[in-house]
Design a protein around this motif. Sequence first.
Motif, short mmCIF file in Angstrom:
data_model
loop_
_atom_site.label_atom_id
_atom_site.label_comp_id
_atom_site.label_asym_id
_atom_site.label_seq_id
_atom_site.Cartn_x
_atom_site.Cartn_y
_atom_site.Cartn_z
N ASP A 50 0.83 -1.21 0.00
CA ASP A 50 0.00 0.00 0.00
C ASP A 50 0.86 1.25 0.00
OD1 ASP A 50 -2.60 1.31 0.23
OD2 ASP A 50 -1.96 1.88 2.23
N SER A 51 1.95 1.22 0.79
CA SER A 51 2.88 2.36 0.82
C SER A 51 3.53 2.56 -0.54
CB SER A 51 3.94 2.12 1.91
OG SER A 51 4.88 3.15 1.92
N THR A 52 3.92 1.43 -1.18
CA THR A 52 4.55 1.51 -2.50
C THR A 52 3.56 2.04 -3.53
OG1 THR A 52 5.92 -0.40 -1.92
CG2 THR A 52 5.83 0.22 -4.24
N ILE A 53 2.30 1.61 -3.43
CA ILE A 53 1.27 2.11 -4.36
C ILE A 53 1.11 3.62 -4.21
CG2 ILE A 53 -1.22 2.12 -4.81
CD1 ILE A 53 -1.23 -0.89 -4.21
N LYS A 54 1.07 4.09 -2.96
CA LYS A 54 0.93 5.53 -2.73
C LYS A 54 2.16 6.28 -3.25
CE LYS A 54 -2.13 5.13 1.27
NZ LYS A 54 -2.29 5.29 2.73
N HIS A 55 3.35 5.68 -3.07
CA HIS A 55 4.57 6.31 -3.58
C HIS A 55 4.52 6.39 -5.11
CE1 HIS A 55 8.75 7.52 -3.68
NE2 HIS A 55 9.04 6.51 -4.48
N THR A 56 4.04 5.30 -5.74
CA THR A 56 3.92 5.28 -7.20
C THR A 56 2.88 6.30 -7.66
OG1 THR A 56 4.46 2.91 -7.19
CG2 THR A 56 3.47 3.79 -9.20
N GLU A 57 1.78 6.40 -6.94
CA GLU A 57 0.77 7.41 -7.29
C GLU A 57 1.35 8.81 -7.18
OE1 GLU A 57 -2.31 6.46 -4.54
OE2 GLU A 57 -3.33 5.06 -5.91
N GLY A 58 2.23 9.01 -6.17
CA GLY A 58 2.90 10.31 -6.03
C GLY A 58 3.76 10.61 -7.25
N LYS A 59 4.50 9.59 -7.73
CA LYS A 59 5.33 9.77 -8.93
C LYS A 59 4.45 10.08 -10.14
CE LYS A 59 9.41 6.94 -7.90
NZ LYS A 59 10.19 5.76 -8.35
N ILE A 60 3.32 9.37 -10.24
CA ILE A 60 2.40 9.62 -11.36
C ILE A 60 1.89 11.06 -11.32
CG2 ILE A 60 0.12 9.03 -12.28
CD1 ILE A 60 0.70 6.12 -11.46
N ASP A 61 1.52 11.53 -10.14
CA ASP A 61 1.05 12.91 -9.99
C ASP A 61 2.15 13.90 -10.37
OD1 ASP A 61 -1.40 11.99 -9.17
OD2 ASP A 61 -0.97 12.19 -7.03
N ASN A 63 4.61 13.35 -12.46
CA ASN A 63 4.76 13.31 -13.91
C ASN A 63 3.64 14.08 -14.60
OD1 ASN A 63 7.09 11.87 -13.87
ND2 ASN A 63 6.29 10.02 -14.81
N VAL A 64 2.43 13.94 -14.08
CA VAL A 64 1.31 14.69 -14.64
C VAL A 64 1.58 16.19 -14.53
CG1 VAL A 64 -1.12 15.29 -14.31
CG2 VAL A 64 -0.41 12.90 -14.25
N SER A 65 2.11 16.61 -13.38
CA SER A 65 2.43 18.02 -13.17
C SER A 65 3.51 18.47 -14.15
CB SER A 65 2.91 18.24 -11.73
OG SER A 65 3.25 19.59 -11.53
#
Length: 441
Positions: A50-61, A63-65
């Motif tokens: 779950d922590s890794t998923i949130k970290h990956t979502e942070g990277k995705i955000d 990249n979107v930025s």
Amino acid sequence: MRKQSKWMLRIMAIATTGALLITTPSALANTLDDLKQEQKQLEQKKNNIDSTIKHTEGKIDQNVSKIDQIMAQIKELDTKIINTESQISEVLNQIKLTTTEIEKLQASIKELERKIEERDQLLKERIRAVQVSGGSVSYLDVLLGANSFIDFIDRFSAVNTLMDADRTILEEQANDKKQLEEQQASLNKKLQQQEDSKNELLSLKASLDGQKASKGNLVDQLEVEQAKLHEEKEVLETEYDEILNLSQETQNKIVSEQKRLAEVARKAAEEKKRKEAAERQRQQAASGGGGGGGSSIAIPNVSAGAWTKPASGRYTSGYGSRTHPISGGVKTHYGIDIANSTGTPVLSAADGVISYASPLSTYGNVIMVTHSIDGQTFTSLYAHLSSIKVSVGQVVSKGQIIGAIGTTGNSTGPHLHFEIHIGNWEGMAKNSVNPLRYISL
């Protein structure tokens, strides 16, 4: 003698059965402990994923930025490119107009060149005429050669006319040549300036196109990375779902093991009753059928019947709705609270088997005891303990010390939080009943 042998065999049988009741739950304890350890490891793995998923979502955000920023820059570059192309188009129009002017000027230049050529021929003829006359003819000779005054006047007028014509030809020739040079220089300069401006704008456009291409490449790279991150997230989410399924499967195994321990508790209760009945028969036989009772070990605060009060102390909170002492909100309290100093003994409220003995969320240190009373399974829960004195699978008796009052977990002070559930414990709200239906304070 035969009677004594018979009672000896009964005592040995009871002892053997008691030994089995003591050792068998200990063996079962490993199974439940292993399951709980497996559940803990699965929870840890689930939390890590779950922590890794949130970290990956942070990277995705992020990249979107980045992509949004670069797309804004590309949009700005597009605006500059459009403006530059407009300026280039304007300069090309100017160059076209200047080229048209040059073409017109070239026609004018040809006309000037023709006039200059005609004058050159005229001047050359004048020079040849002078040369043919021997080169000694002068305007003075012409005047002095007059035959009469009238002839002199005519000759003087002719000489002036010739001199004026020669002077005009020479002036026009000089002016036309100067004009020709000036026009040519002006147009050439204007055309060169326009060509320079065009080249600068073309260079600027090439630079802007290069920047746009570079930004586009960066966006492509980010989108590739974005796709990779989404793929990684999808894999993690799949793994997370698998862990959830495994965790649920392990939870089901734990519930199943607790039910098995409940059966052990039921059999232990039946065996205890049988032993007590056998003991009463033995005492009656030893006393010749008399009614005297044996002595029993007194346990403080242990009540008669199936249940007893789990600890001494002050009753501070009952079962049902109440204002939560920490959050302040109105919530359901699924047990009762008995306040006393840290270390005060906590007793098993009834005979049973220890089915849980570890920290548990906001409960702090928790003990659960599975009971079998008159064929009905119950689970009692003791929370916020300062110490745990039993282990999973251990058979305990009503009034036996199993722990001590404390303030672990989500607690405002030392007290015992006590719950009773009909059946197995599957969460604080499920199957909970008011403990005061079974114990007296």
